[in-house]
Scaffold this active site. Structure first.
Site, short mmCIF file in Angstrom:
data_model
loop_
_atom_site.label_atom_id
_atom_site.label_comp_id
_atom_site.label_asym_id
_atom_site.label_seq_id
_atom_site.Cartn_x
_atom_site.Cartn_y
_atom_site.Cartn_z
N ASP A 1 0.94 -1.70 0.22
CA ASP A 1 0.09 -0.32 0.24
C ASP A 1 1.30 0.92 0.05
O ASP A 1 2.00 1.46 -0.17
CB ASP A 1 -0.72 -0.27 1.54
CG ASP A 1 -0.20 0.64 2.37
OD1 ASP A 1 0.49 -0.62 2.61
OD2 ASP A 1 -0.88 0.67 3.35
N GLU B 1 0.15 -1.30 5.75
CA GLU B 1 1.42 -0.56 6.57
C GLU B 1 1.23 0.75 7.13
O GLU B 1 1.25 1.11 7.73
CB GLU B 1 2.65 -1.32 6.11
CG GLU B 1 4.01 -1.15 6.86
CD GLU B 1 4.25 -0.15 6.85
OE1 GLU B 1 5.28 0.62 7.45
OE2 GLU B 1 3.84 1.45 6.45
#
Length: 414
Positions: free
Chosen positions: A83, A178
């Protein structure tokens, strides 16, 4: 000299996919678009010959590079996150490569007059003569952490294509979310099966990190009393003003804009409200566990003081620990730091041991039983439109990852 196996091509392919995560979502991943990259990585791993490739229901990608040695070697893991930060758009990234950077300001966007200027970003001086990948000034680039993803994939491709290179079993893991603090939520340490690992999620070439902040979130809810201001004397209780008073009670110098290195902070991340009700969201950080605990006490005590002053229930302060300093869990595995420094030396990289002023999947994984320091990924100015990365740095990091794998084999069992 080993080939970097087109790490740049991989990086450009991955950043073309928008994988921005989103705060405050119950589901994992927080955004379905992260699955597109997960599926692509699974396909590429299978095509290059990796084993046990899978993607979990919550979007974790796993794969194996089989051992090429008869020696007993710890199973080694490499982890990166898919991400990108919610701080800036990751949609429609328009990257270009500045060949042989000349040290002058780089015009990212002539229409908007956006420049990547060495006067504002002195780190650029390190990259004169190198090839820099930059944005068009409208999105982030995505080097955090698609550079780490690309470097791990290039390492995997190289090792799978060269079985004559001796190494133990290597496990690969790619995580979602994350950037919103949930990268390790559903990470299956047992399925991953590594004895030790590295996250590849750091900054400039050479960064080697085994210390990070202890972290907590702090939420403050202030309950006021609203009446017409014309008849408010001794009746109104303005929650906005009480909230400002709360913030004013926190140590002035312990603000992110005044801190560096090992200095911790209280950070007011969001504030919204009116006379009747105000909410403030904080993050509390400190490398030192004792100072971290003291920060949490100060936070709660400020609420207590204001409740005595304005009445019980005026201020609610909720503190929740997020992650802890991985140094505590890596103390008995410092050979991982030595291994990385030795591999850097062989690759001509100068190690820079720096504390992480933030968090990493590796911190939580270390507390989940997987010792996991953090390696450089090469990016600069992450989470914003001025992000850039050196092609040569990415190529060197691929060489570093291969070197760590080979170095682990030569050490044998620890």
């Amino acid at each position: 000299m080993m080939s970097a196996n087109n790490v740049t091509d991989k990086f450009l392919r991955y950043i073309a996919l928008d994988t921005q995560s989103k705060e405050g979502q119950e589901q994992l991943p927080s955004t379905e678009k992260q699955r597109v990259l997960a599926r692509l990585l699974c396909q590429e791993l299978k095509e290059m010959g990796a084993k046990d490739v899978s993607v979990s229901g919550s979007c974790y990608v796993y794969g194996t590079i089989p051992s090429t040695t008869a020696r007993t070697v710890p199973v080694l893991g490499f982890v990166a996150h898919m991400d990108t930060s919610p701080a800036a758009s990751g949609e429609g990234v328009k990257a270009r490569t500045v060949k042989g950077y000349d040290g002058k300001p780089i015009c990212l966007n002539p229409e908007r007059k956006i420049f990547l200027d060495p006067e504002m970003f002195p780190s650029l001086a390190k990259y004169v003569g190198q090839d820099l990948i930059v944005t068009d000034g409208t999105t982030l680039l995505g080097g955090d952490d698609k550079a780490g993803v690309a470097e791990i994939m290039a390492m995997a491709e190289y090792l799978l294509a060269h079985p004559e290179v001796p190494h133990g079993e290597i496990r690969i893991g790619f995580t979602p979310d994350e950037e919103v603090g949930r990268g390790a939520d559903d990470f299956d340490v047992g399925q991953f099966g590594a004895d030790v690992a590295y996250t590849v999620d750091g900054g400039a070439l050479g960064e080697l990190e085994y210390e990070n902040f202890n972290a907590a979130s702090g939420k403050v809810f202030v309950h006021g009393r609203g009446v017409h201001p014309g008849s408010a004397k001794n009746i109104m209780k303005n929650s906005l003003l009480v909230a400002m008073e709360f913030h004013d009670m926190l140590p002035k110098g312990q603000n992110p804009m005044y801190t560096e290195g090992y200095e911790g902070f209280f950070h007011l991340d969001n504030m919204e409200g009116d006379v009747v009700k105000t909410r403030m969201d904080y993050i509390l950080r400190d490398h030192d566990r004792g100072k971290f605990e003291a920060k949490k006490r100060i936070f709660v005590q400020a609420a207590g003081f204001l409740n005595e002053k304005y009445g019980a229930g005026t201020v609610e302060a909720v503190v929740q620990d997020t992650y802890y300093n991985m140094k505590e869990k890596l103390a008995s595995h410092m050979y991982l730091i030595d291994l990385a420094k030795e591999a850097m030396g062989r690759a001509g990289i100068t190690p820079m041991e720096v504390p992480i002023r933030g968090g990493t999947d590796g911190a939580r994984l270390s507390y989940m039983g997987l010792p996991c320091p953090n390696l450089c990924a090469g990016g600069e100015n992450c989470h914003g439109i001025y992000e850039y990365i050196s092609v040569q740095s990415m190529e060197k990091i691929v060489e570093l990852l291969v070197g760590i794998a080979v170095g682990m084999e030569s050490r044998g069992a620890e």
